[in-house]
Motif scaffolding. Structure first.
Motif, PDB file in Angstrom:
ATOM      1  N   LEU A  23       0.676  -0.899   0.457  1.00  0.00           N
ATOM      2  CA  LEU A  23      -0.355  -0.132  -0.218  1.00  0.00           C
ATOM      3  C   LEU A  23       0.590   1.105   0.315  1.00  0.00           C
ATOM      4  N   CYS A  24       1.905   1.275   0.410  1.00  0.00           N
ATOM      5  CA  CYS A  24       2.607   2.811   1.000  1.00  0.00           C
ATOM      6  C   CYS A  24       3.738   2.906  -0.770  1.00  0.00           C
ATOM      7  N   ALA A  25       4.027   1.511  -0.949  1.00  0.00           N
ATOM      8  CA  ALA A  25       4.885   1.629  -2.497  1.00  0.00           C
ATOM      9  C   ALA A  25       3.473   1.989  -3.345  1.00  0.00           C
ATOM     10  N   ALA A  26       2.605   2.023  -3.225  1.00  0.00           N
ATOM     11  CA  ALA A  26       1.326   2.129  -4.409  1.00  0.00           C
ATOM     12  C   ALA A  26       1.496   3.681  -3.865  1.00  0.00           C
ATOM     13  N   GLY A  27       1.645   4.226  -2.889  1.00  0.00           N
ATOM     14  CA  GLY A  27       0.644   6.040  -2.414  1.00  0.00           C
ATOM     15  C   GLY A  27       2.359   6.800  -2.989  1.00  0.00           C
ATOM     16  N   ARG A  28       1.959   8.012  -2.397  1.00  0.00           N
ATOM     17  CA  ARG A  28       2.966   9.174  -1.492  1.00  0.00           C
ATOM     18  C   ARG A  28       2.792   9.605   0.015  1.00  0.00           C
ATOM     19  N   LYS A  29       3.773   9.852   0.608  1.00  0.00           N
ATOM     20  CA  LYS A  29       3.186  10.265   2.023  1.00  0.00           C
ATOM     21  C   LYS A  29       2.972  11.765   1.516  1.00  0.00           C
ATOM     22  N   ARG A  30       2.061  12.215   2.874  1.00  0.00           N
ATOM     23  CA  ARG A  30       1.725  13.879   2.745  1.00  0.00           C
ATOM     24  C   ARG A  30       1.223  13.892   4.012  1.00  0.00           C
ATOM     25  N   ARG A  31       2.072  15.711   3.742  1.00  0.00           N
ATOM     26  CA  ARG A  31       1.512  16.196   5.197  1.00  0.00           C
ATOM     27  C   ARG A  31       0.444  17.313   5.680  1.00  0.00           C
ATOM     28  N   TRP A  32      -0.258  17.412   6.461  1.00  0.00           N
ATOM     29  CA  TRP A  32      -1.086  18.003   6.783  1.00  0.00           C
ATOM     30  C   TRP A  32      -0.685  19.233   7.677  1.00  0.00           C
ATOM     31  N   ASP A  33      -0.618  20.408   7.400  1.00  0.00           N
ATOM     32  CA  ASP A  33      -0.887  21.822   8.973  1.00  0.00           C
ATOM     33  C   ASP A  33      -2.622  21.599  10.514  1.00  0.00           C
ATOM     34  N   LEU A  51      -4.432   7.313   7.017  1.00  0.00           N
ATOM     35  CA  LEU A  51      -3.592   8.199   8.231  1.00  0.00           C
ATOM     36  C   LEU A  51      -2.264   7.501   8.890  1.00  0.00           C
ATOM     37  N   THR A  52      -1.402   8.054   8.579  1.00  0.00           N
ATOM     38  CA  THR A  52      -0.008   7.301   9.664  1.00  0.00           C
ATOM     39  C   THR A  52      -0.204   8.194  10.623  1.00  0.00           C
ATOM     40  N   VAL A 104      -1.346   9.055   0.363  1.00  0.00           N
ATOM     41  CA  VAL A 104      -2.054   8.998  -0.677  1.00  0.00           C
ATOM     42  C   VAL A 104      -2.095   8.096  -1.608  1.00  0.00           C
ATOM     43  N   VAL A 105      -2.758   7.662  -2.507  1.00  0.00           N
ATOM     44  CA  VAL A 105      -2.801   5.953  -2.926  1.00  0.00           C
ATOM     45  C   VAL A 105      -4.014   6.332  -4.110  1.00  0.00           C
ATOM     46  N   ARG A 106      -3.736   6.985  -5.203  1.00  0.00           N
ATOM     47  CA  ARG A 106      -4.943   7.019  -6.528  1.00  0.00           C
ATOM     48  C   ARG A 106      -5.334   5.808  -6.765  1.00  0.00           C
ATOM     49  N   ASP A 107      -4.276   4.828  -6.973  1.00  0.00           N
ATOM     50  CA  ASP A 107      -4.579   3.865  -7.415  1.00  0.00           C
ATOM     51  C   ASP A 107      -5.755   3.253  -6.795  1.00  0.00           C
ATOM     52  N   PHE A 108      -6.697   3.062  -5.893  1.00  0.00           N
ATOM     53  CA  PHE A 108      -6.871   2.519  -4.749  1.00  0.00           C
ATOM     54  C   PHE A 108      -7.707   0.995  -5.272  1.00  0.00           C
TER      55      PHE A 108
END
Length: 223
Positions: A23-33, A51-52, A104-108
């Motif tokens: 799953l991690c490999a299929a997405g990319r990490k993001r952060r929000w304030d 969410l991590t 964030v996984v675009r091709d879930f």
């Protein structure tokens, strides 16, 4: 995938290490304030989020503009999956209650196609959400405001509480307005309910925090 403990029962906690890595490999990490809108109700989008770390609120708005808080989600939660699968607009707005990180996984849908066991787990998770929604509707009809507030505080204590000062401390990233939106009551009614619980010695409140001194007593008041 992440060193942050996930909530028991949340999506990420149900996966094997191999599935989580995929799953991690299929997405990319993001952060929000804190205070940032992560997803907006009514938007159509092609990505889901796991969410991590950190907590978010899921909310919707009535025609009159009143915010209704639908859920509080923490580490391990899956968000936006229904919109991705159905292709329909998002049913709620997701807002960061504190700094949050996620994948964030675009091709879930593609991930689910390749991981049949995870698709079944997701179905079970969705059924659990529906049951929780039904339970809350019963609460709104059967409990008074103090009972509903007590119920939400018990939930927060069980999910996020930490031992402190002879009780259970919950770092509550919710304002009284947000707590009101989560209990289906006015801010004034929630303030009165909290005062009643304080007067009984069940809780102590501070700025965005609650210490519960009698969790069993609070559970009884929640019934």
């Amino acid at each position: 995938m992440t060193s942050t403990p996930t909530e028991p029962g949340e999506f990420l906690s149900l996966l094997t290490k191999e599935e989580a890595d995929d799953l991690c490999a299929a997405g990319r990490k993001r952060r929000w304030d804190r205070g940032t809108t992560v997803m907006s109700e009514g938007d159509t989008s092609d990505w889901a989020l796991v969410l991590t770390s950190g907590r978010v609120k899921v909310s919707s708005y009535t025609a009159g503009g009143t915010e209704v808080v639908l859920a509080i989600r923490g580490p391990g939660a899956l968000l936006g999956d229904m919109s991705v699968i159905s292709g329909e607009p998002r049913s709620g707005t997701v807002t960061a209650l504190e700094p949050v990180e996620g994948v964030v996984v675009r091709d879930f849908s593609g991930f689910l196609n390749d991981h049949g066991r995870v698709a079944v787990l997701l179905l079970q998770l969705v059924v659990g959400r529906l049951r929780d929604s039904d339970r809350k509707r019963v609460e709104y009809g059967a409990f008074d405001t103090t009972g509903r507030v007590a119920t939400r505080l018990v939930e927060l204590a069980e999910r996020f509480g930490e031992p402190a000062n002879g009780g259970v401390r919950v770092a509550l990233p919710l304002s009284q307005d947000e707590l009101a939106g989560w209990t289906g009551a006015s801010r004034e009614a929630v303030s009165k309910a909290l005062r009643s619980l304080r007067d009984r010695g069940l809780i102590e409140t501070g700025r965005r925090r609650v210490v519960i001194y009698d969790l069993e007593g609070l559970r009884k008041r929640a019934r």
